[in-house]
Write an enzyme that holds these catalytic residues in place. Sequence first.
Site, PDB file in Angstrom:
ATOM      1  N   ASP A 353       0.842  -1.197   0.000  1.00 57.01           N
ATOM      2  CA  ASP A 353       0.000   0.000   0.000  1.00 57.01           C
ATOM      3  C   ASP A 353       0.879   1.250   0.000  1.00 57.01           C
ATOM      4  OD1 ASP A 353      -2.272   1.923   1.040  1.00 57.01           O
ATOM      5  OD2 ASP A 353      -3.289   0.025   0.656  1.00 57.01           O
ATOM      6  N   ASP A 354       0.312   2.366   0.364  1.00 60.58           N
ATOM      7  CA  ASP A 354       0.969   3.673   0.360  1.00 60.58           C
ATOM      8  C   ASP A 354       2.316   3.615   1.097  1.00 60.58           C
ATOM      9  OD1 ASP A 354       1.375   6.342   0.194  1.00 60.58           O
ATOM     10  OD2 ASP A 354      -0.421   6.949   1.307  1.00 60.58           O
ATOM     11  N   ASP A 465      -6.203   4.632  -5.761  1.00 60.02           N
ATOM     12  CA  ASP A 465      -6.819   5.425  -4.701  1.00 60.02           C
ATOM     13  C   ASP A 465      -7.109   6.857  -5.186  1.00 60.02           C
ATOM     14  OD1 ASP A 465      -7.767   5.973  -2.162  1.00 60.02           O
ATOM     15  OD2 ASP A 465      -6.017   5.147  -1.145  1.00 60.02           O
ATOM     16  N   ASP A 530     -12.803   2.329   4.535  1.00 59.86           N
ATOM     17  CA  ASP A 530     -11.624   2.212   5.403  1.00 59.86           C
ATOM     18  C   ASP A 530     -12.014   1.658   6.760  1.00 59.86           C
ATOM     19  OD1 ASP A 530      -9.684   3.019   3.695  1.00 59.86           O
ATOM     20  OD2 ASP A 530      -9.573   5.088   4.398  1.00 59.86           O
TER      21      ASP A 530
HETATM   22  C1  GLA Z   1      -6.828   5.690   1.688  1.00 60.71           C
HETATM   23  C2  GLA Z   1      -7.271   4.265   1.487  1.00 60.71           C
HETATM   24  C3  GLA Z   1      -6.556   3.355   2.466  1.00 60.71           C
HETATM   25  C4  GLA Z   1      -5.057   3.501   2.291  1.00 60.71           C
HETATM   26  C5  GLA Z   1      -4.647   4.940   2.435  1.00 60.71           C
HETATM   27  C6  GLA Z   1      -3.188   5.143   2.080  1.00 60.71           C
HETATM   28  O1  GLA Z   1      -7.298   6.185   2.897  1.00 60.71           O
HETATM   29  O2  GLA Z   1      -8.651   4.149   1.604  1.00 60.71           O
HETATM   30  O3  GLA Z   1      -6.943   2.029   2.285  1.00 60.71           O
HETATM   31  O4  GLA Z   1      -4.701   3.001   1.033  1.00 60.71           O
HETATM   32  O5  GLA Z   1      -5.411   5.807   1.610  1.00 60.71           O
HETATM   33  O6  GLA Z   1      -2.793   6.434   2.193  1.00 60.71           O
END
Ligand code: GLA
Length: 726
Positions: A353-354, A465, A530
């Site tokens: 992820d991020d 995203d 989330d």
């Molecule tokens: C959003 C997404 C999360 C995650 C964050 C990362 O909030 O919904 O699942 O990927 O960004 O910054």
Amino acid sequence: MLTIKKDLFIIETANTTYAMRLTDHDDIQHLYYGKKLKKEDIKALIPKRELLLVNSLYMAGDVSYGIDDMSFEYSFAHRGDSRPSACILRDGDSEVFDFQFDKIIQHVKLDKMTAASHDSDIDFTIQMKCPDKDIVLRLNFAVFYDSDVITRWVEVVNHSDKNLSIEKLMSNQLDLKGGKYNLITFDGAWARERYKTTKSIQYGTYNAGSLTGMSSPECNPFFIVAKNNCDNMSGECYAFNLVYSGSHKICVHRDTFEGIRIMNGIQDEGLSYTLPPCQSFVSPESVMTYSCKGMNGASLNMHEFVQKNIVAQRQIPVMLNTWEAMYFDMSEDKIKEIVDKAVDMGFESVVIDDGWFGERNDDTTSLGDWFVNKDKFPQGIKGIGDYCRKKGISLGIWFEPEMISVSSKLYSSHPDWALKNNDIRDITGRGQYILDMTKKEVRDYLYDAMSFVIEEGNIGYVKWDFNRRFAEIRGKSGGEYLHNYILGLYELLKRLNDNFPQLVIEGCASGGGRFDLGILCFCPFIWTSDNTNPLSRAYIQEGTSYGYPLSAMLNHVSASPNHQTKRLCDISTRSAVAMQGVFGCQEDITKLDAKEEESIVNAINEYKSLRKYLSFAKIYRLGDGFDENDFVWQIMYNDSEGRLLIYRKRFLPDYINPVIRLYNLDRDALYQIEGAGCKSFKVHGSTLEDYGFVMPQNYMGNNTSDDTTMLLDDTAVVYKLTKINN
Ligand code: GLA
């Protein structure tokens, strides 16, 4: 099926009839939409009247032609209809357009805005023209016979030699007569998306929708208009959606003659879309269905439509996502440790992820710099990609392509690509700015940067995203800009899908902030929210299920205490709720205790055995979790294999378990129910539908033993439902 009988146009689907009429004054009158009628009776539905309602406007020379209470297929401003109109155009200084029927065109390929692979049973258009202007308006229809779905969209063609301004252009209008209706919308915010809210439709106009440039968590484009006595199990309702990801509008109006006008389409506030000569504008497609079998019936039709026509079926891996396991604090070694554990447990993809790119150690920098951070990944994205390949697991990666951080190399070289106006007070969200996706060079940059990473890392999965809404716009009108932005977004998504046919793209927008049919045309499923706490998720997933199938909802098992709500929750409930859709996990799997690991592995195995059915699985709500103490879902993977999930919000001493009636079974077949304290028993589908099923009641508030079934606070149990041969 379309039947044209003189002045009557009759659409039929498996269980519904939709009837229109060409009037003597060349308007298209709406006659009926509902349960299937005999075609020869449709002419009996033409309102008979010779006198006008006092004070009403009428067509000059014909007092029987009252405009105020006539049901129209599409309505125009300044033509005597005092209800909100579907269309406002401006040509120079004039907003007066007198559209009249021109012809019906069948068997043509009609232009659509999105790339959904629609295979409708019939497409046709009702073409309208203004005698004094070279403007053509097409009311387009597509019919999906088996799903009982009709889609509508509108096209304006400017054959004149002047610019035309489109001020408002709803995709759909449905004028209903009589009766009391409720409007049910799916509203919320970050971490509580698509909560069901029911409002009785009163006199006047109710407008909802989004002005944010995205379909939004505040108001989903899906909505229902239901007769007052309609619930999930029975009653009549109409459901609507829009194949669009930008600002949208839902409008419901009740007039003084008990008519209800329902419209949906692109948001018209600030639209002012300039259509130059020789060009056409195609509206997003509105999807509608009618059900006389309650809201479950409407959901079933919508789900089938989405599964067959919107979502391109792609292999869905069981994924482990790193977000809540490590946030920005990631390293190659830690990811490798996770990959090893993921392989052991049976996951098929690890999604980084991020935090893997640029200088991204928190959320203030680097969006746009889509190259790997070598401090975190010394072997580059190729190194971790090769490692995954050797281990036999696919690698996924997070992008937020539409964004730019001021603190980024991209911003230093292209400050003009950011939607940021330095001359006025700056508005930001999560400290970031939106990239100008209407520019081809921006889309080309993103395509090149993303495809480099995808190829280099042998990436099989992208999480796409979108974490802020719009403030700044470019150009003359906000509406026009935001619409062109969405077209740019779709173009880039399509290009990636076309050129990487094996790639699966997950839709995401701060959780489920852009959960719509437009995104689903390109992404087979969307991160639902989330908020991964099971109680919150029960609301969110039940709300989402009204309009969207299980196969569109991505759910993850996450840690307890939950990161969004801090609530504690048992692993079996966390797994059970996450299983109801596309399943994954975002807990740190290197730190699970034995019970958690066992439960997640069992869920993975069960999910893998059912996954082949997921694309067409059905979900029915056996009650209303928004109003009651239990959420009860009947999930049918196919005709014979199902599950019943019962989620209890609060344990109440001396609580008698409710009788749960099942939905849409084979009435003559025998079904077996087993699980959670319930010794397997067999009973006919008709009994399960007409009487129901009651969970065993062996706990009322004291005296428990080891085999007591306890449905305590925030607990889910799952029963297996199997149709067996008679
Ligand atoms: C959003 C997404 C999360 C995650 C964050 C990362 O909030 O919904 O699942 O990927 O960004 O910054």
